[in-house]
Write an enzyme that holds these catalytic residues in place. Structure first.
Site, mmCIF file in Angstrom:
data_model
loop_
_atom_site.group_PDB
_atom_site.id
_atom_site.type_symbol
_atom_site.label_atom_id
_atom_site.label_comp_id
_atom_site.label_asym_id
_atom_site.label_seq_id
_atom_site.Cartn_x
_atom_site.Cartn_y
_atom_site.Cartn_z
ATOM 1 N N GLY A 1 0.787 -1.227 0.000
ATOM 2 C CA GLY A 1 0.000 0.000 0.000
ATOM 3 C C GLY A 1 0.816 1.273 0.000
ATOM 4 O O GLY A 1 0.266 2.365 0.122
ATOM 5 N N ARG B 1 -13.945 5.415 -12.554
ATOM 6 C CA ARG B 1 -13.316 4.897 -13.764
ATOM 7 C C ARG B 1 -14.278 4.001 -14.531
ATOM 8 O O ARG B 1 -15.313 3.588 -14.001
ATOM 9 C CB ARG B 1 -12.075 4.077 -13.372
ATOM 10 C CG ARG B 1 -11.159 4.784 -12.370
ATOM 11 C CD ARG B 1 -10.556 3.788 -11.377
ATOM 12 N NE ARG B 1 -9.825 4.478 -10.301
ATOM 13 C CZ ARG B 1 -8.570 4.884 -10.382
ATOM 14 N NH1 ARG B 1 -7.872 4.637 -11.482
ATOM 15 N NH2 ARG B 1 -8.003 5.515 -9.389
ATOM 16 N N ASP C 1 -9.311 0.389 -15.744
ATOM 17 C CA ASP C 1 -9.303 0.974 -14.396
ATOM 18 C C ASP C 1 -8.481 2.252 -14.351
ATOM 19 O O ASP C 1 -8.463 2.930 -13.316
ATOM 20 C CB ASP C 1 -8.794 -0.036 -13.367
ATOM 21 C CG ASP C 1 -7.439 -0.613 -13.729
ATOM 22 O OD1 ASP C 1 -7.358 -1.330 -14.734
ATOM 23 O OD2 ASP C 1 -6.455 -0.344 -13.008
ATOM 24 N N ASN C 2 -7.799 2.595 -15.452
ATOM 25 C CA ASN C 2 -7.069 3.862 -15.545
ATOM 26 C C ASN C 2 -7.736 4.824 -16.520
ATOM 27 O O ASN C 2 -7.101 5.767 -16.993
ATOM 28 C CB ASN C 2 -5.620 3.614 -15.992
ATOM 29 C CG ASN C 2 -4.839 2.795 -14.992
ATOM 30 O OD1 ASN C 2 -5.153 2.792 -13.806
ATOM 31 N ND2 ASN C 2 -3.823 2.097 -15.449
ATOM 32 N N ASP D 1 -3.761 8.444 -13.379
ATOM 33 C CA ASP D 1 -2.832 7.333 -13.133
ATOM 34 C C ASP D 1 -1.599 7.408 -14.023
ATOM 35 O O ASP D 1 -1.462 6.685 -14.997
ATOM 36 C CB ASP D 1 -3.547 5.985 -13.286
ATOM 37 C CG ASP D 1 -4.508 5.728 -12.142
ATOM 38 O OD1 ASP D 1 -4.266 6.243 -11.036
ATOM 39 O OD2 ASP D 1 -5.508 5.021 -12.341
#
Length: 491
Positions: free
Chosen positions: A124, A181, A250-251, A260
């Site tokens: 993370g 997104r 997802d970007n 991103d």
């Protein structure tokens, strides 16, 4: 002394399956590297307080500001064409939303702030290098006039993160119109959760496309709106030689912002097949492929929205295809209009597209620098004897042959050479975040704790369309030994 964030949180008011509630993980010894003071003021924040020790702790995730409602957002995504049903914010935590000075709602997110339920065995955290890269490139994109997420702050955590080696840890504070997104829609669609898709669509319409809220077919209008924004965005990328590097769904932002910044880069010598990302081994996200991939991503969004269109699936597909069919024309219109401006044409005429393509083909064959060719062309428009562009071509005669036809074309327009140069200088930057410059900045910071080169590069890139003679070397392409051939995602 309290740092106040005037949060107004709407995403965290959505159902619990949209996100996970999770607080940032405290870090050892946060130290502020850079605060974007103009952006702080735009967001209604006090930059002096953010530069205080308490402010650094908030920007590092060690302390939560009042009113924060920290969450990690759930989403899915196609990664290099392969669908992953659950991704989510694995190293980013959304603190909340504020209304900026223009009345626009903005997310404030910490990137690298510790593990979340979506971390997939990751730590993370973020290393310093990728944080500096995103800060530099996102702010450069903003200065270039391209829709983008912004960087509010970069903080060193005082901890090390394990990648190939041990690296200094850092946190980026990212600002976005939202972090929703294509993959966010896919998360619900993959689960057959039509109600979730509808709730998300309604939220996106209210937040990003309020003008269509009362449309007869709002979900059709939503898809059309995202198609239009993505077509315009990718055209702008190509016009400055930008390569995103990892255009997974997802970007791909629903708001139409660039989001991103992983292995992103700007081209030096023009080559439409250019790839920098170390993980893009097949060239899926090469420079010239970006429009095709954007449409592929939008098609995945359309698939999610089909149940909202009509109960007749065949009819819904037909309607979606009609909307998606508008993408090529919208992209081409934006791209060709931008190219005409880049070569100093005020009007559109038959043959212009071929004329510009011939220049691009000659640039590719002669390894001419993309940015310097177009920037220098403005000087050639003002002074036909200027040889700054022809010297960029391996065979200068290739430019001479094209320039002769170009001069005949611009002679048909009434604008003066000075007016033409002015137009061209307003769209052709002198300065871009050259890969070798970005890498040098990162190495100075990582190896010597020296952020002066970072500060200087940020200052130069803030005025990309100005000559800045004192910093002319920042416009230079890399020498052969300086070339950066691969960029890395940083996760």
């Amino acid at each position: 002394m309290t740092v106040h964030f005037p949060f107004q949180n709407t995403y965290s008011a959505l159902p619990a399956n949209f996100f996970a509630r999770v607080a940032p993980t405290p870090v050892a010894a946060p130290r502020l590297i850079k605060l974007n003071r103009p952006l702080a003021l735009q967001l209604g924040l006090d930059p002096d307080l953010l530069e205080s020790p308490e402010g650094a702790e908030i920007l590092a995730g060690k302390r939560l500001p009042d009113g924060a409602d920290p969450i990690a957002m759930a989403y899915a995504g196609h990664q290099f064409g392969h669908f992953v049903p659950q991704l989510g914010d694995g190293r980013a935590i959304l603190l909340g939303e504020v209304i900026d000075a223009d009345g626009i709602r903005r997310d404030i997110q910490l990137k690298g702030s510790g593990p979340t339920p979506f971390s997939r065995r990751g730590d993370g955290r973020a290393a310093l290098g990728p944080v500096l890269r995103e800060y530099i490139v996102s702010e450069a994109m903003f200065a270039l006039g391209i829709p983008t997420t912004r960087s509010l702050a970069a903080v060193i955590t005082g901890e090390r993160v394990q990648r190939e080696t041990m690296l200094p840890g850092a946190v980026l504070t990212r600002v976005a119109a939202s972090h929703i997104r294509v993959g966010t829609f896919q998360f619900f669609a993959a689960r057959g959760d039509t109600d979730g898709v509808r709730q998300l669509a309604d939220h996106v319409i209210a937040r990003h496309y309020p003008e269509i809220a009362n449309a007869e077919r709002p979900y059709h209008a939503l898809l059309a709106g995202v198609v239009a924004r993505q077509a315009e965005l990718v055209a702008r990328w190509l016009l400055v030689g930008f390569i995103h590097g990892v255009m997974n769904t997802d970007n791909s932002s629903i708001s139409g912002e660039t989001i991103d910044y992983g292995p992103c880069a700007f081209m030096d010598a023009y080559n439409p097949a250019t790839v920098f990302s170390s993980i893009d081994e097949q060239g899926r996200y090469a420079y010239a492929n970006q429009p095709r991939i954007a449409l592929w991503n939008l098609t995945r969004l359309a698939e999610c929205l089909l149940p909202l269109f009509t109960e007749d699936k065949d009819q819904a597909i037909e309607q979606a295809q009609a909307i998606l069919g508008e993408f090529p024309e919208k992209f081409t219109t934006a791209y060709q209009a931008g190219l005409r401006q880049k070569v100093g044409l005020f009007t559109a005429r038959d043959g212009d597209e071929a004329l510009v393509q011939d220049l691009l083909d000659a640039m590719a064959k002669n390894e001419a620098d993309f940015t310097l060719t177009f920037r220098g062309l403005g000087d050639v428009a003002l002074d036909a004897g200027n040889d700054s562009v022809r010297r960029l071509f391996a065979d200068p005669a290739a430019f001479d042959e094209w320039a002769a036809r170009w001069r005949l074309r611009i002679a048909d327009e009434p604008q003066t050479p000075a007016e033409r140069q002015s137009l061209m200088r307003s769209v052709n930057p002198a300065f871009i975040p050259r890969n070798h410059r970005v890498e040098a900045v990162i190495q100075a910071a990582m190896n010597n704790d020296d952020f002066a080169p970072f500060e200087q590069l940020i200052a130069v890139l803030a005025k990309p369309y100005e000559d800045q003679p004192d910093f002319a070397e920042y416009a230079d392409p890399p020498q052969p030994e300086q070339r950066v051939l691969q960029t890395f995602c940083g996760t």
